[in-house]
Design a protein around this motif. Sequence first.
Motif, PDB file in Angstrom:
ATOM      1  N   CYS A   4       0.860  -1.174   0.000  1.00 20.18           N
ATOM      2  CA  CYS A   4       0.000   0.000   0.000  1.00 20.18           C
ATOM      3  C   CYS A   4       0.901   1.231   0.000  1.00 20.18           C
ATOM      4  O   CYS A   4       1.616   1.473   0.971  1.00 20.18           O
ATOM      5  N   GLY A   5       0.874   1.986  -1.082  1.00 20.46           N
ATOM      6  CA  GLY A   5       1.599   3.242  -1.137  1.00 20.46           C
ATOM      7  C   GLY A   5       0.755   4.333  -0.506  1.00 20.46           C
ATOM      8  O   GLY A   5      -0.466   4.350  -0.670  1.00 20.46           O
ATOM      9  N   LYS A  68       5.464   7.997   1.505  1.00 25.35           N
ATOM     10  CA  LYS A  68       6.379   9.029   1.021  1.00 25.35           C
ATOM     11  C   LYS A  68       6.642   9.983   2.181  1.00 25.35           C
ATOM     12  O   LYS A  68       5.740  10.621   2.710  1.00 25.35           O
ATOM     13  N   GLU A  69       7.903  10.041   2.574  1.00 29.11           N
ATOM     14  CA  GLU A  69       8.320  10.867   3.721  1.00 29.11           C
ATOM     15  C   GLU A  69       8.209  12.349   3.375  1.00 29.11           C
ATOM     16  O   GLU A  69       8.517  12.764   2.266  1.00 29.11           O
ATOM     17  N   ARG A  70       7.770  13.139   4.348  1.00 29.75           N
ATOM     18  CA  ARG A  70       7.727  14.578   4.189  1.00 29.75           C
ATOM     19  C   ARG A  70       8.875  15.197   4.958  1.00 29.75           C
ATOM     20  O   ARG A  70       9.304  14.674   5.975  1.00 29.75           O
ATOM     21  N   MET A  71       9.328  16.290   4.472  1.00 31.29           N
ATOM     22  CA  MET A  71      10.447  16.970   5.117  1.00 31.29           C
ATOM     23  C   MET A  71       9.950  17.706   6.364  1.00 31.29           C
ATOM     24  O   MET A  71       8.881  18.298   6.350  1.00 31.29           O
ATOM     25  N   PRO A  72      10.739  17.689   7.458  1.00 26.30           N
ATOM     26  CA  PRO A  72      10.316  18.376   8.676  1.00 26.30           C
ATOM     27  C   PRO A  72      10.435  19.901   8.594  1.00 26.30           C
ATOM     28  O   PRO A  72       9.781  20.609   9.343  1.00 26.30           O
ATOM     29  N   LYS A  73      11.266  20.408   7.677  1.00 27.01           N
ATOM     30  CA  LYS A  73      11.378  21.858   7.529  1.00 27.01           C
ATOM     31  C   LYS A  73      11.790  22.184   6.099  1.00 27.01           C
ATOM     32  O   LYS A  73      12.188  21.320   5.335  1.00 27.01           O
ATOM     33  N   ILE A 134       3.467   5.806  -6.945  1.00 27.26           N
ATOM     34  CA  ILE A 134       4.931   5.809  -7.057  1.00 27.26           C
ATOM     35  C   ILE A 134       5.554   5.283  -5.767  1.00 27.26           C
ATOM     36  O   ILE A 134       6.520   4.512  -5.809  1.00 27.26           O
ATOM     37  N   ALA A 135       4.999   5.650  -4.610  1.00 30.46           N
ATOM     38  CA  ALA A 135       5.518   5.148  -3.334  1.00 30.46           C
ATOM     39  C   ALA A 135       5.387   3.630  -3.268  1.00 30.46           C
ATOM     40  O   ALA A 135       6.303   2.934  -2.818  1.00 30.46           O
ATOM     41  N   ALA A 136       4.255   3.092  -3.734  1.00 27.01           N
ATOM     42  CA  ALA A 136       4.072   1.631  -3.737  1.00 27.01           C
ATOM     43  C   ALA A 136       5.061   0.964  -4.680  1.00 27.01           C
ATOM     44  O   ALA A 136       5.664  -0.056  -4.349  1.00 27.01           O
ATOM     45  N   TYR A 137       5.264   1.564  -5.860  1.00 26.63           N
ATOM     46  CA  TYR A 137       6.206   1.009  -6.842  1.00 26.63           C
ATOM     47  C   TYR A 137       7.634   0.988  -6.269  1.00 26.63           C
ATOM     48  O   TYR A 137       8.323  -0.039  -6.308  1.00 26.63           O
TER      49      TYR A 137
END
Length: 143
Positions: A4-5, A68-73, A134-137
Motif C-alpha cells: 500500500c503506497g 512518502k516521507e515529508r520533510m520536517p522543515k 509511485i511510493a508503492a512502486y
Amino acid sequence: MLICGVELSGSDAVVCLLNKDTGQFSLPESKIRKITLKKNHTREDLQQFQVSFAEFVMENGVKKVAIKERMPKGKFAGGAISFKLEAAIQLMSAADVEVSLLSPATIKSTLASNPLPVPFAETGLKVFQETAFIAAYVGHLAK
C-alpha cells in the motif's frame, strides 16, 4: 507481495494498492482511495483513523506500507497533522505489516534506475493517487 503506497496530504492518507507477483505488477481493485482524519480532531478521532487504516490494510491483505516521507522543515515541509497520521500508521497494531518511509531522494534515485513500467495515465487511477502509486512502486524495489 501487496504493498500500500501512501501520500500524506493535509488530513488525508491517499492510498494505492500495488501487487507484484512473479515479476508482474497489478493494481488490485479498491473503492477506498483515501482515509481522512476529521478536521478538528480529538484523540479518539486519531485512534479511529488508525483503526480505519489498519482495517483497510487487513481487509486487502497488505504486507507492507510504503509512505512518502515529508520533510520536517524547508519549502516542502509537511504539516503537523500529516506527522500525526504518519505516527498513527507506524504504530498500528497489525504485527505482520511492515511500514517503511521513503525519502524523496530514494524515490528519485530508484525511479532513475527503474522507470515506471507503464505511464501513470494508463493505470486508471485518479490523478491525486500518483504519488501514492509511485511510493508503492518504489516500495517494491527499495531494500
